[in-house]
Design a protein around this motif. Structure first.
Motif, short mmCIF file in Angstrom:
data_model
loop_
_atom_site.label_atom_id
_atom_site.label_comp_id
_atom_site.label_asym_id
_atom_site.label_seq_id
_atom_site.Cartn_x
_atom_site.Cartn_y
_atom_site.Cartn_z
N GLU A 1 32.19 41.98 25.75
CA GLU A 1 32.61 41.39 24.49
C GLU A 1 33.78 40.44 24.70
O GLU A 1 33.95 39.48 23.97
CB GLU A 1 33.01 42.49 23.52
N LYS A 2 34.60 40.70 25.72
CA LYS A 2 35.79 39.88 25.97
C LYS A 2 35.49 38.66 26.83
O LYS A 2 36.35 37.82 26.99
CB LYS A 2 36.87 40.73 26.64
N GLY A 3 34.30 38.60 27.41
CA GLY A 3 33.91 37.41 28.15
C GLY A 3 34.19 37.40 29.63
O GLY A 3 33.55 36.68 30.37
N ASN A 4 35.14 38.18 30.11
CA ASN A 4 35.44 38.15 31.54
C ASN A 4 35.45 39.55 32.17
O ASN A 4 36.07 39.79 33.18
CB ASN A 4 36.77 37.45 31.82
N GLY A 5 34.75 40.45 31.53
CA GLY A 5 34.68 41.82 32.03
C GLY A 5 33.26 42.33 31.94
O GLY A 5 32.32 41.55 31.80
N ARG A 6 33.12 43.62 32.02
CA ARG A 6 31.80 44.24 31.90
C ARG A 6 31.96 45.52 31.08
O ARG A 6 32.87 46.31 31.32
CB ARG A 6 31.22 44.53 33.28
N ASP A 7 31.05 45.72 30.14
CA ASP A 7 31.11 46.89 29.28
C ASP A 7 30.35 48.06 29.87
O ASP A 7 29.67 47.94 30.87
CB ASP A 7 30.57 46.53 27.89
N HIS A 8 30.44 49.21 29.21
CA HIS A 8 29.75 50.41 29.66
C HIS A 8 28.24 50.23 29.54
O HIS A 8 27.76 49.61 28.60
CB HIS A 8 30.15 51.61 28.82
N ASN A 9 27.50 50.78 30.49
CA ASN A 9 26.04 50.64 30.48
C ASN A 9 25.38 51.95 30.88
O ASN A 9 25.39 52.32 32.06
CB ASN A 9 25.62 49.53 31.44
N PRO A 10 24.75 52.64 29.93
CA PRO A 10 24.04 53.87 30.28
C PRO A 10 22.61 53.62 30.76
O PRO A 10 21.90 54.56 31.10
CB PRO A 10 24.04 54.64 28.94
N PHE A 11 22.18 52.36 30.81
CA PHE A 11 20.78 52.04 31.10
C PHE A 11 20.52 51.58 32.53
O PHE A 11 19.38 51.31 32.90
CB PHE A 11 20.27 50.99 30.12
N GLY A 12 21.56 51.44 33.30
CA GLY A 12 21.39 51.05 34.70
C GLY A 12 22.71 51.20 35.42
O GLY A 12 23.71 50.62 35.01
N PHE A 13 22.74 52.03 36.46
CA PHE A 13 23.99 52.19 37.20
C PHE A 13 23.70 52.58 38.63
O PHE A 13 22.59 52.95 38.99
CB PHE A 13 24.93 53.20 36.53
N ALA B 1 37.98 43.81 31.05
CA ALA B 1 38.55 42.47 31.19
C ALA B 1 38.91 42.24 32.66
O ALA B 1 39.21 43.18 33.38
CB ALA B 1 39.79 42.32 30.32
N ASN B 2 38.86 40.98 33.06
CA ASN B 2 39.20 40.60 34.44
C ASN B 2 38.41 41.40 35.47
O ASN B 2 38.96 41.86 36.47
CB ASN B 2 40.70 40.73 34.69
N HIS B 3 37.13 41.57 35.20
CA HIS B 3 36.29 42.43 36.03
C HIS B 3 36.28 42.02 37.50
O HIS B 3 36.48 42.85 38.39
CB HIS B 3 34.85 42.45 35.50
N GLU B 4 36.04 40.75 37.78
CA GLU B 4 35.90 40.33 39.18
C GLU B 4 37.19 40.59 39.96
O GLU B 4 37.17 41.17 41.05
CB GLU B 4 35.51 38.86 39.26
N GLU B 5 38.29 40.19 39.41
CA GLU B 5 39.59 40.37 40.08
C GLU B 5 39.91 41.86 40.26
O GLU B 5 40.27 42.30 41.35
CB GLU B 5 40.67 39.69 39.24
N ARG B 6 39.77 42.64 39.19
CA ARG B 6 40.12 44.06 39.25
C ARG B 6 39.17 44.84 40.14
O ARG B 6 39.60 45.68 40.93
CB ARG B 6 40.15 44.64 37.84
N SER B 7 37.86 44.59 40.04
CA SER B 7 36.89 45.31 40.86
C SER B 7 37.06 44.99 42.34
O SER B 7 36.94 45.87 43.19
CB SER B 7 35.46 45.01 40.43
#
Length: 165
Positions: free
Chosen positions: A78-90, A30-36
């Motif tokens: 899923e929360k709309g303003n974050g990013r979930d885990h991704n094992p397919f590209g990092f 959640a709050n990916h842009e701000e937190r990252s």
């Protein structure tokens, strides 16, 4: 932490891990842009300082620096303003220790969801790191739970030649 890491390397410590954040600080569901943005700001100058210090002291060529995590991030959550885990590209980056500077290997699809070009399994990253540390990744093994194990798996793996100087 980065100053301490450099001082440890200067004194001959062969492996130093610098950990950023506490527990799930980088887990930005959640709050990916701000937190990252805040997290990246907090590590940008210390990492730059570490690399500059190592280079200035002639130690960067013999010190492998690896930055990364255990997985990537999806372009959505899923929360709309974050990013979930991704094992397919990092993304991970390396510097010093015989690694070419300014080289980028691989791309993801237009959404940033999956690796599509120059795809590598994590065991190839492990092989690259081990080789740059002076080990043969396909011969190095350790005994665990009754079997000889290898970080690159039973099939072995080749280092990622595109990043090696």
């Amino acid at each position: 932490q980065c100053l301490l890491a450099r001082r440890l390397v200067e004194r001959g410590v062969r492996f130093v891990q610098v950990y950023s954040g506490s527990g799930s600080a980088w887990d930005t569901h959640a709050n990916h842009e701000e937190r990252s943005t805040a997290l990246c700001r907090s590590v940008d100058q210390p990492i730059s300082g570490l690399l500059s210090d190592l280079k200035q002291r002639g130690m960067l060529e013999d010190t492998l620096v690896v930055w990364g995590g255990e997985f990537g991030r999806t372009p959505m959550s899923e929360k709309g303003n974050g990013r979930d885990h991704n094992p397919f590209g990092f993304t991970m980056w390396m510097a010093g220790g015989g690694i070419k500077g300014g080289v980028s290997v691989g791309t993801t699809d237009e959404l940033g969801s999956r690796a599509v070009d120059d795809r590598f399994h994590v065991k190839h990253l492990h092989a690259t790191i081990l080789q740059q540390l002076g080990f043969d990744p396909n011969k190095l093994s350790y005994f665990y739970d009754g079997l000889d194990q290898r970080l690159v798996g039973v099939e072995g793996a080749q280092p990622i030649q595109q990043v090696i100087a």
